[in-house]
Design a protein around this motif. Structure first.
Motif: not given
Length: 199
Positions: A22-30
């Protein structure tokens, strides 16, 4: 992560393959400004960590170092029609592959960022036919401008949470029809995963 244990796995090699493919993603942070997400290329180190980079001006960049964050990768997904079931008196659903990674993030030194960029370029250039582009083709001024505009990060993954929802609750005959239907509808990656995983 889907609550049904039927759709889970503890196959670390599979997780590494998903990150690689996949090589691609989302980084989530509050953050103090509220929840934020950044979309970025990902590279596994192969030893339980994932590397990525963000623009220095990204809303997450100044908050990530030392924080616990969540990364998600979305694999193939598609609508599943009841037309492929034995009993059409039911409702449609959605099959999908997703991986959530939770862990502590640290900012990489310039040397780590440089190594990440070269590794990512080499990996993706190798997947394209023809003579690969090389980072050395970029002038020092252009490369330096890029470098000053981004920051590199590495997440030490402490929790791996996959969802492999591939119609496992259906009979082998129905799964075969669903996979054939997905392939005919132009979703061969999902069909291949249905045939190889979750049976």
């Amino acid at each position: 992560m889907h609550p049904n244990p039927l759709f889970r796995s503890d196959d670390r090699q599979l997780f590494e393959t998903l990150i690689d493919q996949i090589g691609f993603g989302m980084v989530f942070l509050t953050t103090p400004d509220g929840p934020r997400v950044a979309h970025t290329p990902l590279l596994s180190t192969g030893d339980g960590a994932v590397q990525f980079h963000l623009a220095r001006g990204n809303a997450l960049t100044r908050h990530l170092d030392g924080a616990t964050a969540l990364i998600t990768l979305n694999g193939p997904d598609a609508y599943v029609s009841p037309r492929w079931y034995d009993n059409r008196d039911t409702v449609p659903t959605w099959d999908y592959v997703a991986l959530e990674l939770e862990g502590r993030v640290r900012r990489m030194a310039d040397e780590g960022l440089e190594a990440f960029l070269h590794a990512a370029i080499a990996k993706h250039e190798a997947r394209i036919e023809g003579e690969p582009w090389r980072a050395e083709e970029t002038s020092e001024a252009t490369w330096g401008g890029l470098f000053r505009g981004i920051a590199g990060f590495e997440m030490e993954v402490q929790a791996w949470r996959p969802t492999l929802k591939l119609s496992q609750k259906k009979s082998p005959e129905e799964r075969a029809r669903i996979a054939d239907g997905q392939e005919a509808a132009g979703r061969p990656a999902l069909a291949a995963l249905m045939r190889s995983l979750g049976a």
